[in-house]
Design a protein around this motif. Structure first.
Motif, PDB file in Angstrom:
ATOM      1  N   GLU A 299       0.763  -1.216  -0.158  1.00  0.00           N
ATOM      2  CA  GLU A 299       0.063  -0.063   0.000  1.00  0.00           C
ATOM      3  C   GLU A 299       0.836   1.097   0.072  1.00  0.00           C
ATOM      4  O   GLU A 299       2.088   1.235   0.480  1.00  0.00           O
ATOM      5  CB  GLU A 299      -0.976  -0.084   1.254  1.00  0.00           C
ATOM      6  CG  GLU A 299      -1.810  -1.136   1.242  1.00  0.00           C
ATOM      7  CD  GLU A 299      -3.027  -1.147   0.336  1.00  0.00           C
ATOM      8  OE1 GLU A 299      -3.222   0.196  -0.153  1.00  0.00           O
ATOM      9  OE2 GLU A 299      -3.400  -2.003  -0.268  1.00  0.00           O
ATOM     10  N   ARG A 300       0.362   2.455  -0.537  1.00  0.00           N
ATOM     11  CA  ARG A 300       1.211   3.608  -0.551  1.00  0.00           C
ATOM     12  C   ARG A 300       1.524   3.997   1.055  1.00  0.00           C
ATOM     13  O   ARG A 300       0.666   3.809   1.778  1.00  0.00           O
ATOM     14  CB  ARG A 300       0.293   4.657  -1.216  1.00  0.00           C
ATOM     15  CG  ARG A 300       0.844   5.984  -1.163  1.00  0.00           C
ATOM     16  CD  ARG A 300      -0.264   6.928  -1.977  1.00  0.00           C
ATOM     17  NE  ARG A 300       0.339   8.134  -2.225  1.00  0.00           N
ATOM     18  CZ  ARG A 300       0.447   9.489  -1.535  1.00  0.00           C
ATOM     19  NH1 ARG A 300      -0.428   9.019  -0.075  1.00  0.00           N
ATOM     20  NH2 ARG A 300       0.703  10.482  -1.749  1.00  0.00           N
ATOM     21  N   ILE A 301       2.691   4.349   0.792  1.00  0.00           N
ATOM     22  CA  ILE A 301       3.383   4.755   2.159  1.00  0.00           C
ATOM     23  C   ILE A 301       3.275   6.305   2.318  1.00  0.00           C
ATOM     24  O   ILE A 301       3.884   7.022   1.705  1.00  0.00           O
ATOM     25  CB  ILE A 301       4.695   4.315   2.401  1.00  0.00           C
ATOM     26  CG1 ILE A 301       4.822   2.652   2.248  1.00  0.00           C
ATOM     27  CG2 ILE A 301       5.238   4.760   3.882  1.00  0.00           C
ATOM     28  CD1 ILE A 301       6.021   2.028   2.093  1.00  0.00           C
ATOM     29  N   ASP A 302       2.704   6.888   3.496  1.00  0.00           N
ATOM     30  CA  ASP A 302       2.621   8.255   3.390  1.00  0.00           C
ATOM     31  C   ASP A 302       3.790   8.975   3.937  1.00  0.00           C
ATOM     32  O   ASP A 302       4.663   8.239   4.554  1.00  0.00           O
ATOM     33  CB  ASP A 302       1.763   8.884   4.528  1.00  0.00           C
ATOM     34  CG  ASP A 302       0.086   8.532   3.866  1.00  0.00           C
ATOM     35  OD1 ASP A 302      -0.180   8.836   2.676  1.00  0.00           O
ATOM     36  OD2 ASP A 302      -0.710   8.213   4.517  1.00  0.00           O
ATOM     37  N   GLY A 303       4.339  10.142   3.591  1.00  0.00           N
ATOM     38  CA  GLY A 303       5.835  10.617   3.954  1.00  0.00           C
ATOM     39  C   GLY A 303       5.908  10.859   5.332  1.00  0.00           C
ATOM     40  O   GLY A 303       4.789  11.055   6.333  1.00  0.00           O
TER      41      GLY A 303
END
Length: 415
Positions: A299-303
């Motif tokens: 899944e997309r990893i937030d900064g």
């Protein structure tokens, strides 16, 4: 001595002596030797019986600290053994069975226990350190305890509990931070300013919603509308980055499809991918992790979300290569898209691959190519086409390759 043989060297000697007493007593007629031989046999029988009447383990539970181990790093295993014994027992020697994926000294002294007829199970806590040597999910156990009777004549090996699986994640190499690029400041998101009008009086205003900063209230628009209005001159955005881990089996040895840790080259690539993901997320980038066909590997990893980074890296423990090969079709994934850093990590790489990947350079602010097995001239060709390249044939080369690529890109930015 064979582990199936219940007697120690001392006990075996006592048995031989008892048999010799019987023989000599029969030949010479010394009846005292017959009694002595019978006494030795009785002592041996009592010694064996004492081992089978004592010490029974009902539960064995293992815990790990940390919960997921990493290749090359230590973890602590704690074993809690619930033991019930009818009679006092002497100390023994315990040993936990370790798989090939982890290494350590998993043995020690098992403590003596008193009688537990009236009480509940005694909890014995054992602890030892292990080091991950191979990525994957590996079984630890069962636990065995070797005991001897108080006279040291007999022995017994008890096997307790079931196996417990330990997850070994790929090694993460500490990479230096990106410099002179948006989002490098230690996991902090950067803010972009978009002018939606000319001058402070012409900024577009919108109605106030709970959570808006009071400092952004547009008082003139508020007076005109007779309701709270806020300026819309700022919008927070997170710089984006993409990490591509090419799992096509044609880029790796065939063993890379069979099990984690089977192909050294693929292990280096997985370690490089984990290291780059951790670096980019820490620098504030929202990271997409994909395969060479565009399939999401996580899944997309937030900064700045290092907890999510840890979960993604732990998930890489089971990652293996796949049968097909889509590296040369990778530019389609970035068609019509402009993004931040794009880091492609692959195995075998030639000049035809370099030419096929050339279009990606124009869609990325920092195109980085890391390859385990480049052919002659392939990296030079990729560099001519705009890639920041590096060879990572060994784990020790990951950090230098990253530094070389980033420093070269930073130099271009400063020019």
């Amino acid at each position: 001595m064979n582990r199936l043989w219940p007697l120690t060297a001392r006990g075996t000697g006592a048995l031989v002596l008892a048999i010799a007493c019987f023989i000599v007593a029969n030949e010479v007629g010394i009846h005292e030797l017959l009694y002595f031989g019978m006494l030795l046999l009785a002592v041996l029988g009592a010694s064996i019986a004492s081992l089978y009447l004592t010490r029974r383990a009902d539960t064995v539970a293992r815990s790990f600290m940390p919960d997921v181990a990493s290749v090359g790093r230590d973890a602590r295993v704690t074993v809690r053994v619930g033991v019930r014994t009818a009679f006092p027992t002497p100390p023994g020697v315990w040993q936990d069975t370790l798989p090939k994926g982890v290494a350590g000294d998993a043995q020690g002294v098992f403590p003596a226990l008193g009688s537990g007829l009236r009480g509940s199970d005694r909890i014995v806590e054992l602890s030892y350190a292990v080091t991950g040597t191979r990525r994957g999910v590996h079984p630890i156990g069962p636990l065995s305890v070797r005991s001897t009777d108080p006279f040291g004549l007999a022995r017994r090996r008890n096997v307790f509990g079931e196996k417990t699986h330990i997850t070994v994640a790929p090694a993460v190499v500490d990479l230096p931070a990106l410099r002179n690029f948006a989002g490098e400041a230690g996991g902090m998101l950067h803010t972009t300013t978009t002018q939606l009008g000319q001058g402070a009086d012409n900024l577009i205003a919108r109605p106030y919603v709970p959570g808006d900063s009071m400092r952004r209230i547009h008082w003139r628009a508020t007076a005109h509308r007779d309701e709270l209005m806020v300026r819309q001159e700022e919008q927070e955005s997170t710089p984006e980055a993409t990490v591509v881990l090419d799992r096509g089996v044609l880029r790796w040895a065939g063993e890379a499809m069979q099990a984690p840790g089977a192909d050294p080259g693929f292990e280096i690539a997985v370690s490089a991918a984990a290291s780059v993901i951790a670096r980019l997320a820490h620098d504030g980038y929202a990271v997409e992790v994909i395969d060479s066909d565009g399939t999401q590997l996580a899944e997309r990893i937030d900064g700045g979300d290092m907890i999510e980074v840890e979960l993604v890296i732990n998930g890489f423990a089971k990652l293996v290569a796949r049968r097909d090969d889509h590296l040369q079709q990778l530019p389609r994934v970035f068609s019509g898209v402009m993004t931040g850093p794009v880091v492609v990590i692959t195995g075998r790489f030639d000049t035809a691959d370099a030419a096929a990947l050339a279009p990606i350079v124009h869609h990325s602010t920092l195109p980085v190519l890391l390859t385990v097995s480049p052919s002659a001239g392939s990296l030079e060709r990729a560099a001519d086409l705009g890639w920041r390249v590096g060879r990572i044939g060994e784990e020790s080369e990951i950090a230098p390759a990253w530094v070389n690529a980033v420093d070269r890109a930073a130099a271009n930015v400063l020019q």
